[in-house]
Design an enzyme around this catalytic site. Sequence first.
Site, PDB file in Angstrom:
ATOM      1  N   ARG A  45       0.863  -1.144  -0.114  1.00 38.20           N
ATOM      2  CA  ARG A  45      -0.041   0.114  -0.054  1.00 38.20           C
ATOM      3  C   ARG A  45       0.828   1.236   0.107  1.00 38.20           C
ATOM      4  NH1 ARG A  45       2.417   1.883   3.837  1.00 38.20           N
ATOM      5  NH2 ARG A  45       0.840   3.467   3.774  1.00 38.20           N
ATOM      6  N   GLY A  46       0.157   2.549   0.094  1.00 42.15           N
ATOM      7  CA  GLY A  46       1.095   3.519  -0.222  1.00 42.15           C
ATOM      8  C   GLY A  46       1.053   3.987  -1.783  1.00 42.15           C
ATOM      9  N   ALA A  47       0.705   5.043  -2.312  1.00 48.55           N
ATOM     10  CA  ALA A  47       0.614   5.419  -3.536  1.00 48.55           C
ATOM     11  C   ALA A  47       1.921   4.847  -4.643  1.00 48.55           C
ATOM     12  CB  ALA A  47       0.008   6.965  -3.705  1.00 48.55           C
ATOM     13  N   ARG A  88      -7.139  -0.348  -6.908  1.00 50.43           N
ATOM     14  CA  ARG A  88      -7.382   0.660  -5.804  1.00 50.43           C
ATOM     15  C   ARG A  88      -7.654   1.958  -6.768  1.00 50.43           C
ATOM     16  NH1 ARG A  88      -4.265   1.207  -0.561  1.00 50.43           N
ATOM     17  NH2 ARG A  88      -6.015   2.128   0.239  1.00 50.43           N
ATOM     18  N   ASP A 236      -2.036  10.820  -2.246  1.00 49.95           N
ATOM     19  CA  ASP A 236      -2.335   9.808  -3.118  1.00 49.95           C
ATOM     20  C   ASP A 236      -2.604  10.389  -4.347  1.00 49.95           C
ATOM     21  OD1 ASP A 236      -2.983   8.515  -0.373  1.00 49.95           O
ATOM     22  OD2 ASP A 236      -2.790   6.789  -2.033  1.00 49.95           O
ATOM     23  N   ASN A 246      -5.638  12.306   0.400  1.00 50.83           N
ATOM     24  CA  ASN A 246      -4.327  11.463   1.413  1.00 50.83           C
ATOM     25  C   ASN A 246      -5.435  10.769   2.384  1.00 50.83           C
ATOM     26  OD1 ASN A 246      -1.719  10.571   1.903  1.00 50.83           O
ATOM     27  ND2 ASN A 246      -1.976  11.663   3.623  1.00 50.83           N
ATOM     28  N   LYS A 247      -4.592   9.890   3.091  1.00 54.97           N
ATOM     29  CA  LYS A 247      -5.412   9.188   4.172  1.00 54.97           C
ATOM     30  C   LYS A 247      -6.545  10.031   4.914  1.00 54.97           C
ATOM     31  CE  LYS A 247      -5.025   5.638   4.612  1.00 54.97           C
ATOM     32  NZ  LYS A 247      -5.948   4.903   3.991  1.00 54.97           N
TER      33      LYS A 247
HETATM   34  O1  MRU Z   1      -4.598   3.082   2.244  1.00 54.43           O
HETATM   35  P1  MRU Z   1      -3.055   3.413   2.183  1.00 54.43           P
HETATM   36  O2  MRU Z   1      -2.363   2.864   3.547  1.00 54.43           O
HETATM   37  O3  MRU Z   1      -2.300   2.902   0.772  1.00 54.43           O
HETATM   38  O4  MRU Z   1      -2.853   5.022   2.357  1.00 54.43           O
HETATM   39  C1  MRU Z   1      -1.414   5.339   2.297  1.00 54.43           C
HETATM   40  C2  MRU Z   1      -1.794   7.048   2.409  1.00 54.43           C
HETATM   41  O5  MRU Z   1      -2.559   7.553   2.375  1.00 54.43           O
HETATM   42  C3  MRU Z   1      -0.149   7.761   2.140  1.00 54.43           C
HETATM   43  O6  MRU Z   1      -0.118   8.884   2.913  1.00 54.43           O
HETATM   44  C4  MRU Z   1      -0.108   8.081   0.614  1.00 54.43           C
HETATM   45  O7  MRU Z   1      -0.168   6.832  -0.318  1.00 54.43           O
HETATM   46  C5  MRU Z   1       1.472   8.549   0.609  1.00 54.43           C
HETATM   47  S1  MRU Z   1       2.623   7.354   0.421  1.00 54.43           S
HETATM   48  C6  MRU Z   1       4.151   7.806   0.062  1.00 54.43           C
END
Ligand code: MRU
Length: 358
Positions: A45-47, A88, A236, A246-247
């Site tokens: 996970r994470g963009a 996603r 994201d 973002n989250k």
């Molecule tokens: O749902 P996730 O864990 O994929 O969400 C991740 C985030 O919101 C991060 O802050 C974002 O992807 C940036 S990662 C460098």
Amino acid sequence: MIPTIRWEDNCIYIIDQRNLPREKECLVCHTLQDVITAIKEMAIRGAPAIGVAAAMGLALGSQSIKTGKYGVFRRRFLEMAQQMKSARPTAANLRWAIERMIKLVERMHNKNVEEIKEAVRNESRIILERDIEINLKIGHNGLELIPDRATILTHCNAGALATCGYGTALGIIRAAYEAGKDIHVIADETRPLLQGMRLTAFELMEENIPVTVIVDSAAGYLIRKKMIDLVIIGADRIASNGDVANKIGSYQLAVIAKENKIPFYVASPLSTFDLDLKKGDLIPIEEREPGEVISFAGHQLGPEGVDAFNPAFDITPSRYISAIITEKGVLQSPYKSSIRNLFGARDDRGKDIRGKGR
Ligand code: MRU
């Protein structure tokens, strides 16, 4: 730190983030479908990491296409890309990586299929290696914004685990720590999946960077008590006017930061920008299983049959953002023009992309 994702013996090894730090296990993906499932279920996970996984997943999938004809290969590849796109919806990097792979396949229309398969695999390796370089640059570019002594609040995990190494928001924190600054990180736990407590705290502790975990709802209290000097998060997707997805929970932090006059920074690679979108409200927001909200560590704690709503991201309007730190420099308000100027130059492959924003 174990690499987030790697290619070995025609398989993709992903460090399974669902049970970190309790269990440090690798998930082995043998097929495109395995990679799609790993992204959907957030083993990765994470963009930026999602983008790399998408590119590698397509490279892996393409190896299984049994044909010598370009037309057949292209059609099957596009079907795979379509399947991957649905993994996603919010992270721009997923679509960015897929489109980059498709463009490569289309450019190679006059080559033989084996050569294309090799090139596709190579491209996914380049995307991975480039991601680490980009994060180091983001870290370097953000350094000037961090005071010599600072308590920094971060949300979710925008670290090495959300990328292929070093991280974006945590990359800046790492760079500041490595430069000898006196840094203390406050990590929001980040309900419901606890990326802040499980992943950010784990990553920072591995490098002895001081970190304290708080529940999400304590952030406002700490900011108002002047216990936080600045906030840094990842992104994201960023619209062409600078609005940031973002989250979930990022927006409220930004509003509280502005109310209390502390900077709110976003760290992000250019691959997270979506210049096709005029504003953040057009960004699709993933809604995940209600079960994630009413359960904790696999145990249902809410009453049987209770309703729950689980948006995974929110939008922070650009007026709350003090700066966006990218590998090409630091963007400031007015974002519409600073983003246009940045992209107006060239993208990271030297292609002129002026006029791409609507
Ligand atoms: O749902 P996730 O864990 O994929 O969400 C991740 C985030 O919101 C991060 O802050 C974002 O992807 C940036 S990662 C460098």
